[in-house]
Write a protein that holds these residues in place. Sequence first.
Motif, short mmCIF file in Angstrom:
data_model
loop_
_atom_site.label_atom_id
_atom_site.label_comp_id
_atom_site.label_asym_id
_atom_site.label_seq_id
_atom_site.Cartn_x
_atom_site.Cartn_y
_atom_site.Cartn_z
N PRO A 1 97.10 83.13 -18.46
CA PRO A 1 97.08 82.06 -19.48
C PRO A 1 98.46 81.72 -20.03
O PRO A 1 98.64 80.65 -20.60
N GLY A 2 99.42 82.59 -19.85
CA GLY A 2 100.77 82.32 -20.37
C GLY A 2 101.69 81.67 -19.35
O GLY A 2 102.88 81.49 -19.62
N ASN A 3 101.16 81.30 -18.19
CA ASN A 3 101.97 80.69 -17.13
C ASN A 3 102.04 79.17 -17.36
O ASN A 3 101.08 78.45 -17.09
N SER A 4 103.18 78.69 -17.84
CA SER A 4 103.28 77.26 -18.18
C SER A 4 103.14 76.38 -16.94
O SER A 4 102.57 75.28 -17.02
N GLU A 5 103.62 76.85 -15.79
CA GLU A 5 103.53 76.04 -14.59
C GLU A 5 102.09 75.90 -14.10
O GLU A 5 101.73 74.90 -13.48
N ALA A 6 101.27 76.90 -14.36
CA ALA A 6 99.85 76.79 -13.99
C ALA A 6 99.18 75.68 -14.80
O ALA A 6 98.41 74.88 -14.27
N HIS A 7 99.47 75.62 -16.10
CA HIS A 7 98.93 74.55 -16.94
C HIS A 7 99.47 73.19 -16.49
O HIS A 7 98.76 72.19 -16.47
N ALA A 8 100.77 73.17 -16.13
CA ALA A 8 101.38 71.90 -15.71
C ALA A 8 100.77 71.41 -14.39
O ALA A 8 100.56 70.21 -14.20
N LEU A 9 100.48 72.35 -13.49
CA LEU A 9 99.86 71.95 -12.22
C LEU A 9 98.48 71.34 -12.47
O LEU A 9 98.12 70.33 -11.87
N LEU A 10 97.71 71.98 -13.35
CA LEU A 10 96.39 71.41 -13.66
C LEU A 10 96.56 70.00 -14.23
O LEU A 10 95.81 69.08 -13.87
N ALA A 11 97.55 69.82 -15.10
CA ALA A 11 97.80 68.49 -15.66
C ALA A 11 98.14 67.49 -14.55
O ALA A 11 97.62 66.37 -14.53
N LEU A 12 98.99 67.92 -13.63
CA LEU A 12 99.42 67.03 -12.55
C LEU A 12 98.25 66.55 -11.70
O LEU A 12 98.10 65.35 -11.44
N VAL A 13 97.41 67.48 -11.28
CA VAL A 13 96.30 67.07 -10.41
C VAL A 13 95.25 66.26 -11.17
O VAL A 13 94.62 65.36 -10.61
N MET A 14 95.07 66.55 -12.45
CA MET A 14 94.10 65.78 -13.22
C MET A 14 94.60 64.36 -13.48
O MET A 14 93.81 63.40 -13.45
N PHE A 15 95.89 64.19 -13.73
CA PHE A 15 96.44 62.83 -13.89
C PHE A 15 96.20 62.02 -12.61
O PHE A 15 95.78 60.87 -12.65
N ALA A 16 96.49 62.64 -11.46
CA ALA A 16 96.34 61.94 -10.19
C ALA A 16 94.87 61.67 -9.88
O ALA A 16 94.51 60.57 -9.46
N GLU A 17 94.03 62.66 -10.12
CA GLU A 17 92.62 62.51 -9.80
C GLU A 17 91.95 61.46 -10.68
O GLU A 17 90.98 60.81 -10.27
N ALA A 18 92.46 61.29 -11.88
CA ALA A 18 91.90 60.29 -12.80
C ALA A 18 91.98 58.89 -12.22
O ALA A 18 91.24 57.99 -12.61
N ARG A 19 92.87 58.68 -11.24
CA ARG A 19 93.08 57.33 -10.70
C ARG A 19 92.37 57.13 -9.37
O ARG A 19 92.56 56.10 -8.72
N ARG A 20 91.56 58.09 -8.96
CA ARG A 20 90.92 58.01 -7.64
C ARG A 20 90.14 56.70 -7.46
O ARG A 20 90.28 56.02 -6.45
N ALA A 21 89.31 56.33 -8.44
CA ALA A 21 88.45 55.15 -8.28
C ALA A 21 89.25 53.86 -8.20
O ALA A 21 88.79 52.87 -7.63
N ALA A 22 90.46 53.87 -8.76
CA ALA A 22 91.26 52.64 -8.79
C ALA A 22 92.06 52.42 -7.52
O ALA A 22 92.69 51.37 -7.36
N ARG A 23 92.05 53.37 -6.62
CA ARG A 23 92.86 53.25 -5.40
C ARG A 23 92.25 52.29 -4.40
O ARG A 23 92.89 51.91 -3.45
N ARG A 24 90.97 51.99 -4.55
CA ARG A 24 90.28 51.10 -3.63
C ARG A 24 89.91 49.79 -4.35
O ARG A 24 89.43 49.83 -5.49
N ASP A 25 90.07 48.67 -3.67
CA ASP A 25 89.59 47.41 -4.20
C ASP A 25 88.07 47.42 -4.11
O ASP A 25 87.51 47.58 -3.02
N PRO A 26 87.34 47.25 -5.24
CA PRO A 26 85.88 47.36 -5.20
C PRO A 26 85.21 46.29 -4.33
O PRO A 26 84.10 46.50 -3.84
N SER A 27 85.87 45.15 -4.11
CA SER A 27 85.25 44.08 -3.33
C SER A 27 85.60 44.16 -1.85
O SER A 27 84.76 43.87 -0.99
N THR A 28 86.82 44.58 -1.53
CA THR A 28 87.25 44.60 -0.12
C THR A 28 87.37 46.00 0.46
O THR A 28 87.41 46.17 1.67
#
Length: 431
Positions: free
Chosen positions: A225-252
């Motif tokens: 729990p005291g590993n700052s890079e572990a928390h930062a990695l979780l933040a990194l992947v969650m920021f990126a994953e939050a945009r998954r649905a927006a990567r595709r045009d819903p119509s095309t």
Amino acid sequence: MSHEAASKAAERIARLSYGKLVAMLAVRSRDIAGAEDALGEALLRAITDWSRFGVPANPEAWLVTVARRIDADRWRRAVAAADGAARWLLLEDERLATEDFEIPDDRLRLMLVCAHPALDPHLHTPLMLQAVLGIDARRIASAFLVSPATMGQRLSRAKARIAEAGIRFELPDRSDLPRRSDAVLAAIYAAYSLGWELAFIDAARSLDLVKEAIWLARLLIELEPGNSEAHALLALVMFAEARRAARRDPSTGGFVPLSEQDTSFWDLAMIAEAEHALRVAGELGTSGRFGFEAAIQAVHSARRLTGTTNWIAIEHLYRGLLLVSPTIGAHIGHAVSLAEVGSAVSALAHLDALPEELTSRHQPYWVARAHLLAIAGDIGGATQAYEKAIGLTEDVASRRFLMARKAQSEDLTSRNDQISAHPIAVVRKSE
């Protein structure tokens, strides 16, 4: 059940549980290569058995049971004194066959074994990706910019080294944990990145890898729990994953670069979790690689509030990232940010300084180069770079997107038009 249905059932279990099953078998046998071989043969037997008798109530336990019998047979052939072990395994089989049996998850333990100091540090991450996450050597080789044959040989030697050195399959002491957790963090991020790249090629496999990466990141935080890079990695992947649905045009169904994404499609709950993890990381210590990368993603995510991207902040963050982790991805991202703050010439000079052996088959490099050459007005150079990037792209949607950009660049002559026609779509990890 048909042979095809049984095959699909076995494939699904392999896709969902490969790493967990290999880890369980290897932790007990201390032989990663042997565990992979036994599980592979068990999966083949499952197709025949399940097509005749149906999928068992607990297919994971069935696979473990069969794999361990296969392993015991191997022992009998290799060691005359293995009879005792075989009898013990048969008793274990009875327990494994019960429906309420739960497979213990030893993936993190096996990852820490793969990061043992007795192994070549350059092989820690590739070994974890193959043994624990079931990623094939060809794709790992592509990520590490070496040939598949070379990577396969290195992985085989690493597995043999684990057996020869008698490395113990147990969690290391807390004093030894930080040295190994850095390699585990790198493997988790690599797994997420591979899952991200497969999003439009193999959606099911992509989601599996992403879920495993996020799960492992959270598990490592529980362990450290005291590993700052572990928390930062979780933040990194969650920021990126939050945009998954927006990567595709819903119509095309077409690819949508980050700068053109509709922010209303971004997952606010994931962004909130990412921002919380990044705050915790900041409170725990100085930013490392993942701290800087997560901060860059946080700036991109702020566009949902401001409507603009603060490229000056991003350029500064890339400078910091290069100080702690000068990877090719960091150099490319920095070059793009330099162009965005008004220095396309400096950006191209930055790309030109990268070693050819790292860039010749690195697709994001050629996308970035095409983008920057177009901004600089070198349409001929941009066209050639786009063609190179298109040739290195597996995903059909991304290939169509690049072909469209190439066609647009050939029609444009003014720098302003080029800028508007080439929004940042460069570093796929930043999408």
